[in-house]
Design an enzyme around this catalytic site. Structure first.
Site, PDB file in Angstrom:
ATOM      1  N   GLU A  44      31.496  48.494  93.604  1.00  0.00           N
ATOM      2  CA  GLU A  44      30.402  48.383  94.570  1.00  0.00           C
ATOM      3  C   GLU A  44      30.253  49.710  95.321  1.00  0.00           C
ATOM      4  O   GLU A  44      31.114  50.070  96.124  1.00  0.00           O
ATOM      5  CB  GLU A  44      30.658  47.253  95.564  1.00  0.00           C
ATOM      6  CG  GLU A  44      29.581  47.146  96.637  1.00  0.00           C
ATOM      7  CD  GLU A  44      29.954  46.251  97.796  1.00  0.00           C
ATOM      8  OE1 GLU A  44      29.362  46.412  98.881  1.00  0.00           O
ATOM      9  OE2 GLU A  44      30.855  45.395  97.633  1.00  0.00           O
ATOM     10  N   ARG A  48      25.674  53.904 102.018  1.00  0.00           N
ATOM     11  CA  ARG A  48      25.965  54.401 103.371  1.00  0.00           C
ATOM     12  C   ARG A  48      25.995  55.920 103.441  1.00  0.00           C
ATOM     13  O   ARG A  48      26.220  56.490 104.513  1.00  0.00           O
ATOM     14  CB  ARG A  48      27.311  53.859 103.863  1.00  0.00           C
ATOM     15  CG  ARG A  48      27.418  52.345 103.898  1.00  0.00           C
ATOM     16  CD  ARG A  48      28.781  51.930 104.427  1.00  0.00           C
ATOM     17  NE  ARG A  48      29.071  50.537 104.127  1.00  0.00           N
ATOM     18  CZ  ARG A  48      30.241  49.948 104.374  1.00  0.00           C
ATOM     19  NH1 ARG A  48      31.219  50.662 104.920  1.00  0.00           N
ATOM     20  NH2 ARG A  48      30.436  48.683 104.058  1.00  0.00           N
ATOM     21  N   THR A  71      25.632  47.283 100.668  1.00  0.00           N
ATOM     22  CA  THR A  71      24.912  47.602 101.904  1.00  0.00           C
ATOM     23  C   THR A  71      23.411  47.713 101.643  1.00  0.00           C
ATOM     24  O   THR A  71      22.733  48.583 102.181  1.00  0.00           O
ATOM     25  CB  THR A  71      25.455  48.886 102.575  1.00  0.00           C
ATOM     26  OG1 THR A  71      26.879  48.963 102.438  1.00  0.00           O
ATOM     27  CG2 THR A  71      25.130  48.886 104.069  1.00  0.00           C
ATOM     28  N   LYS A 131      29.067  36.545  99.403  1.00  0.00           N
ATOM     29  CA  LYS A 131      30.078  37.405 100.005  1.00  0.00           C
ATOM     30  C   LYS A 131      30.405  36.801 101.382  1.00  0.00           C
ATOM     31  O   LYS A 131      29.491  36.401 102.109  1.00  0.00           O
ATOM     32  CB  LYS A 131      29.484  38.813 100.143  1.00  0.00           C
ATOM     33  CG  LYS A 131      30.284  39.818 100.942  1.00  0.00           C
ATOM     34  CD  LYS A 131      29.545  41.149 100.878  1.00  0.00           C
ATOM     35  CE  LYS A 131      30.027  42.115 101.941  1.00  0.00           C
ATOM     36  NZ  LYS A 131      29.347  43.425 101.808  1.00  0.00           N
TER      37      LYS A 131
END
Length: 206
Positions: A44, A48, A71, A131
């Site tokens: 993953e 960011r 994200t 998640k």
């Protein structure tokens, strides 16, 4: 293969899904190669950093790596990540727009959930895989056990992420509703590819 089966294929591929925050795309392939060599093949890459899309592109070139984007906050980011090569999408939260966008694009999607209301929204939108984030801040294993008691009979499965470490990840994996865990410890502290290889090897997955 159904949508849920494709999500299970992502979650069951590796017990640990490293949460990767990488500033330099030049480090992407060596780090991905080190992880895959140690038995960690579901990666993953969080959006960011300015280099994130390039990192996804580079890691996607590594044989055996299944690379997704984390994200992801909106469908614009989803589209950019998929264009860069992301094969699955992870978000810190859940919104109808993101869920519908993922289903329309037919891309495996793990939305972040922290409570029963989040999970119920996901169920209403046709989702069954979530998640649990941030895992420790939201009550840790006792909290997820409580949610699992309510939703486990519906076939709900989780990837808890946030505050999970090398010392605790096996405790999370022991929960029947947990398919895999997310963690940043494998690459934390600006670890080099050599250090990542060392940490991954120590897990004994291969």
């Amino acid at each position: 293969m159904s949508y849920i089966e494709r999500l299970d294929a992502v979650m069951d591929r590796s017990p640990i899904m490293p949460v990767l925050v990488i500033e330099d795309a030049a480090q992407a392939r060596p780090i991905a190669e080190a992880l895959v060599a140690g038995g960690i093949s579901t990666l993953e890459v969080t959006l960011r950093t300015p280099a994130a899309l390039d990192v996804i592109s580079e890691m996607s070139k590594v044989e055996g790596a299944l690379v997704g984007a984390g994200t992801v906050l909106n469908t614009e980011q989803m589209d950019k990540a998929m264009k860069a090569g992301a094969k699955f999408i992870v978000s810190p939260g859940i919104t109808p727009a993101l869920a519908k966008g993922a289903l329309e694009r037919d891309v495996p999607f793990l939305p972040g959930t922290a409570n029963a209301s989040d999970i119920m929204m996901g169920l209403d939108l046709g989702l069954r895989r979530f998640k649990f984030f941030p895992a420790m801040t939201n009550g840790g294993i006792p909290a997820l056990k409580g949610l699992s008691a309510v939703f486990g009979n519906l076939g709900v499965r989780f990837c808890p992420t946030g505050g999970i470490t090398e010392a605790t990840y096996k405790d999370w994996l022991a929960l029947p509703t947990v398919a895999c865990v997310g963690g940043s410890w494998l690459t934390s502290g600006d670890a080099s590819a050599e250090e990542v290889a060392k940490r991954t090897k120590a897990l004994g997955l291969r």
